[in-house]
Design a protein around this motif. Structure first.
Motif, PDB file in Angstrom:
ATOM      1  N   ARG A  13      32.730  -6.961  42.394  1.00 30.68           N
ATOM      2  CA  ARG A  13      31.163  -6.817  42.079  1.00 30.68           C
ATOM      3  C   ARG A  13      31.044  -5.477  42.046  1.00 30.68           C
ATOM      4  NH1 ARG A  13      29.582  -9.105  46.256  1.00 30.68           N
ATOM      5  NH2 ARG A  13      29.950 -10.893  45.707  1.00 30.68           N
TER       6      ARG A  13
ATOM      7  N   GLU B   4      32.241  -4.041  38.601  1.00 29.16           N
ATOM      8  CA  GLU B   4      31.258  -4.981  37.574  1.00 29.16           C
ATOM      9  C   GLU B   4      30.124  -3.939  37.623  1.00 29.16           C
ATOM     10  OE1 GLU B   4      30.734  -7.000  34.114  1.00 29.16           O
ATOM     11  OE2 GLU B   4      32.465  -6.995  35.396  1.00 29.16           O
ATOM     12  N   GLU B   5      29.668  -3.461  38.569  1.00 27.43           N
ATOM     13  CA  GLU B   5      28.294  -2.817  38.536  1.00 27.43           C
ATOM     14  C   GLU B   5      28.422  -1.239  38.138  1.00 27.43           C
ATOM     15  OE1 GLU B   5      26.955  -3.268  42.583  1.00 27.43           O
ATOM     16  OE2 GLU B   5      26.451  -5.475  42.275  1.00 27.43           O
TER      17      GLU B   5
END
Length: 967
Positions: free
Chosen positions: A207, A210-211
């Motif tokens: 995550r 991805e950010e």
């Protein structure tokens, strides 16, 4: 945990409960050396733990998490950035977790524990034609765990890149004590019961990536040596979520690595080394882009200050093969065929000559020259730390000779094509701040190491250092570079990451650490939430310490002398040179030159070690120092632990009873002179039961034979037979050991010297004071030395030849440094060892008698350390001995050391390292040992086989028989 259990005692008790058998040290003698690495910082830990297994590591991390105590993982402790020190528990992996677990030759991989020293791995893989590619200059003592922590590179990074490129999998323990394996596909639990925790951790990481795709793709992985920050680009989808490589270079801030599977490379079949000279390092850097077109394996650079210091410290012969210049490049080419590699080297040399920047260049043919040249480069950090006085010509960038320099900005890197422009601007920046730097490094990779003459001890100096480092960070970023190219950010540069990276990238680094270490207990203050770069600096202004030795080479006396140690750690090497025999025998940091120097620094500071000269911790650390003086030569900064030990013992026992051996062995020159009047009955007494009783009473081991005393008549007979009637050109100083135990050496020396055109007049009845120095009885030593100097400094300027190397060393160094008089210095300047006299004073036409083609040589440590370019091995080879098998290392007896009852086992363990294996494989060869201690140890180890060591004078004496090994 309660407040009471948060202290060292409570933590130790908790660890004993959950990890029985785990060794944990909390006393000043143990924690003092671990307050330092090779950086500018000092952070005393609460405790040092020495894990043997991954389960021990789990126990430490869980206990520390319960107590809120930080943990710092440590390998060889050679970090220059301050990432191997911490205020909580330091985990030393090098002591026990140093096993090679597997070598898979077909797959070309090795599985190793974190504490494995690089050279140990390389030695294990060499027989398979394999090697581990990255090779830092500290390869003889750095560990794989440390290399993984920093993402280390090395001299051949042009070919092999960084450690991250050679890691297949990491076995880790997280901050909460979970064991897992990180590989090219992600993270996997060791215990299936932890699968849920590990899965959540991996999901959080995915995550995070991805950010932050945009900053990771644009700010990371831009140049080959971009080590600063975390290498999150390995987690990008296009890179397969390679968590093993992402964790490399995290400096122990995210997880503790207990073992690793690494990829091996094939050993090159052929190589050629070019040395190229230039007027300065910028000119050298201008040629790097052209050199890289030839696919070299190494392109290393350095300036003249390092070379000048090496030659001054270890003799002119220590650096050979360099062309004319004030800066140099080493260029190594490799291939499968020697002829083609050599041809390529010649072609490259012609190309560079045509470019017109070189002052000279050559292909280095000699293997011995190649070894000496690489050693200069590998010792660069240490040599640059404490330069010798070279008449003002030592530094190309204009510094005063003989000054100290410090890391802090020692690891910046740019793209190789930008190196010359960066160096040009960097030197202007130094000049604008009134600073100077010694430059060296991996020029082929654009990575420049520089030690700068900061003043970290004063408040004004610290302010100036901060200002310079901030501007240096901006400069390297302006050139598209990185703050760190292989050493890591540590405490030195983590604060400056905000100059290099965007706020978003800094936040991503923090989030990455948060996933692994939410409580911030793993190596805090590094990379994320950094400590100020000028916090916890080790150096500070200290009062002068009153001492007996004058320490003429150190401006601040003893404080400056022990400050020579900057943590490079060459004393922790298991091979090469002689330093440090006690560390090689024990493997303990406290018994290394570095460990002892750090404890002496703590003594001078008066904080961790609070009882000064009365400190039992310092006494115990110095106890196994053999006073061999090898460190004074082998240590790149010239630490002289034998002198520091003598001073400490003098102060420690002042006005108090001493160990019994200080009386029985320290006063040996006097007692042996008395024994010479009744040698036969004294020897008979000492060989019997009463002798053993007397030995015990005197603190002397009964596991050795006490050498037989010679009568006074024996010396007179030996010298009478050596008279030639010629006018004496030199004095033969008959030392206490030669007079008392082997007067035949005095006769042989006199005959050989006369035959070589150096007839000598014997000088008996004087003493160098060595035994009083080695036992710290410096008041008596001064009186003895003063009488000797008065007798020798009588207007006679003839050379003084000393057959016993340890006594020659005492006259040449200890006497002037203890007395501090012009007369003492005049005497010292006249001193020659027997080898030195034949090397420097012998007639040109002198030829020795026929010599054996092969022999075993044990060089006395004091001769090895103190008489550069005048060592027996070199002389023997010049005189025609084809094979000189030198036992490179201390014999282990070391004067009084090996005779002391408490030191016998260590003495023999030291002998086992180099001397005993050669004696065991002697096969009738002659053994040569000029030192009385060395000869006595040889007699102890092999005398029952009829082996007797010859002094070089006996070997060269045409009247002598040459005993070897009795069949």
């Amino acid at each position: 945990m309660t407040t009471a259990t948060r202290g060292p005692a409570g933590l130790t008790a908790r660890l004993a409960e959950i990890a029985p058998g785990l060794r944990v040290e909390t006393g000043p003698g143990a924690t003092g050396p671990y307050a330092y690495d090779a950086s500018n910082y000092r952070v005393p830990p609460r405790a040092v733990a020495f894990p043997r297994t991954a389960d021990d590591v789990v126990a430490v991390l869980r206990a520390c998490r319960e107590a809120g105590v930080p943990v710092t993982a440590r390998g060889g402790g050679t970090s220059m950035a301050g990432n191997a020190v911490g205020a909580g528990v330091v985990l030393d992996f090098s002591r026990y977790m140093n096993r090679i677990l597997d070598i898979d030759v077909e797959a070309r991989t090795a599985r190793v524990e974190s504490g494995v020293v690089l050279d140990v791995l390389r030695a294990a893989t060499a027989s398979h034609g394999l090697d581990f590619g990255p090779d830092p200059s500290s390869h003889s003592r750095c560990t794989l765990g440390g290399m993984i922590g920093n993402d280390a590179c090395g001299n051949r990074s042009v070919r092999d890149g960084r450690t991250s490129g050679h890691v297949e999998a990491l076995e880790i323990v997280t901050a909460d004590g979970v064991r897992a394996v990180a590989d090219h596909r992600g993270l996997h639990p060791v215990d299936p019961g932890d699968a849920g925790l590990v899965a959540r951790l991996e999901a959080d990481l995915r995550r995070l990536v991805e950010e932050n795709l945009e900053p990771i793709r644009t700010e990371l992985g831009r140049i080959p040596r971009q080590v600063s920050g975390y290498q999150l680009h390995h987690l990008l989808p296009e890179n397969g979520f390679d968590l093993a490589r992402a964790l490399v270079g995290t400096e122990g801030t995210c997880a503790v690595v207990t073992a690793a599977t690494v990829r091996l490379v094939a050993t090159a079949q052929a190589s050629a080394l070019l040395t190229l000279g230039y007027d300065d390092v910028v000119e050298a850097a201008e040629d790097v882009p052209e050199i890289l077109r030839w696919s070299p394996s190494a392109v290393e650079g350095m300036d003249e200050a390092i070379v000048a210091t090496m030659r001054a410290r270890r003799g002119p012969e220590s650096v050979t093969g360099l062309p004319e210049g004030r800066a140099w490049l080493y260029v190594e080419l490799e291939g499968d065929d020697q002829a083609s590699v050599t041809a390529r080297a010649a072609e490259l040399l012609d190309t560079l000559k045509a470019a017109g920047r070189m002052t000279g260049g050559r292909v280095v043919e000699s293997a011995a020259e190649r070894r000496s040249l690489w050693r200069v480069r590998e010792d660069g950090a240490g040599l640059a730390a404490r330069l010798v006085d070279d008449g003002g010509t030592a530094r190309s960038s204009g510094a005063e000779s003989g000054g100290e320099s410090w890391p802090g900005w020692e690891d910046a890197a740019v793209a190789p094509g930008n190196l010359a422009a960066y160096l040009r601007d960097f030197r202007e920046l130094l000049a604008s701040h009134g600073l100077t730097g010694v430059l060296y490094g991996h020029f082929g990779a654009g990575c420049v190491h520089v030690r700068v003459d900061f003043d970290p001890a004063s408040e004004a100096g610290q302010t100036a250092m901060r200002r310079f480092l901030t501007e240096a960070a901006a400069l390297v970023v302006e050139h598209g570079g990185t703050l760190s190219g292989e050493h890591g950010d540590g405490r030195a540069r983590s604060e400056l990451l905000q100059v290099m990276y965007s706020h978003r990238m800094i936040a991503a680094f923090a989030a990455f650490k948060q996933v692994f270490d939410p409580d911030g207990l793993l190596n805090p203050g590094v990379v994320v939430d950094p400590a100020p770069l000028d916090a916890d600096l080790a150096l500070r202004e200290l009062p002068l310490v009153d001492t007996s030795f004058t320490f003429p080479h150190d401006e601040d006396g003893l404080a400056g002398a022990v400050r020579r140690c900057v943590g490079i750690g060459r004393c922790r090497s298991d091979a090469g040179g002689v330093m440090c025999p006690s560390y090689r025998a024990t493997g303990e940091e406290n018994h290394s030159t570095r460990g002892r120097a750090r404890l002496l620094q703590e003594l001078v500071r008066g904080e961790t070690v609070q009882d000064g000269w009365r400190s039992t911790e310092v006494r115990d650390a110095l106890d196994l120092c053999l006073s061999c003086k090898a460190c004074s030569s082998d240590c790149p900064v010239g630490v002289d632990m034998a002198t520091y030990k003598a001073e400490f013992l003098h102060q420690h026992y002042k006005g108090r009873l001493r160990p019994r051996s200080h009386y029985s062995l320290g006063w040996l020159p006097l007692t042996s002179a008395v024994a010479g009047y009744a040698a036969r009955p004294v020897n008979a007494l000492l060989r019997g039961p009463l002798g053993k009783l007397l030995a015990r009473l005197g603190g002397v081991t009964t596991r050795r034979r006490i050498p037989a005393f010679a009568s006074r008549h024996a010396l007179r007979r030996a010298l009478r037979t050596a008279r030639t009637g010629e006018p004496a050109r030199a004095l033969l100083f008959v030392d206490s050991f030669t007079r008392a135990f082997r007067p035949e050496v005095a006769g042989a020396a006199s005959r050989v010297l006369a035959g070589a055109g150096i007839p000598c007049a014997p000088r008996d009845g004087l003493c160098c004071g060595l035994t009083w120095v080695s036992t710290g009885q410096l008041g008596t030593a001064r009186r003895v030395m003063s009488r000797t100097v008065a007798a020798l400094d009588d207007g006679d300027d003839r050379p003084i030849v000393v057959a016993e190397p340890s006594c020659a060393a005492a006259l040449e160094r200890d006497v002037p440094e203890l007395l501090g008089t012009e007369a003492a210095r005049r005497v010292a300047d006249r001193v020659h060892t027997f080898t030195g006299a034949l090397t420097e004073l012998a007639d040109q036409g002198w030829t020795p008698p026929p010599l054996p083609e092969t022999l075993v040589l044990q060089t006395h440590c004091h001769e090895y350390a103190g008489f550069k370019g005048r060592r027996p091995a070199d002389l023997l080879r010049r005189l025609g001995v084809r094979d000189v098998d030198e036992a490179e290392g201390c014999c282990g007896l070391a004067g009084n050391f090996g005779f002391e009852a408490d030191h016998y086992d260590t003495s023999v363990a030291v002998a086992d390292l180099a001397l005993k294996p050669r004696l065991d494989a002697l096969k009738g060869r002659t053994v040569v040992a000029d030192g009385f201690s060395c000869a006595t140890q040889i007699d102890h180890l092999a005398g029952d086989r009829g082996v007797r060591a010859l002094h070089l004078a006996e070997l060269l004496d045409p009247a002598a028989d040459l005993p070897g090994e009795t069949p």
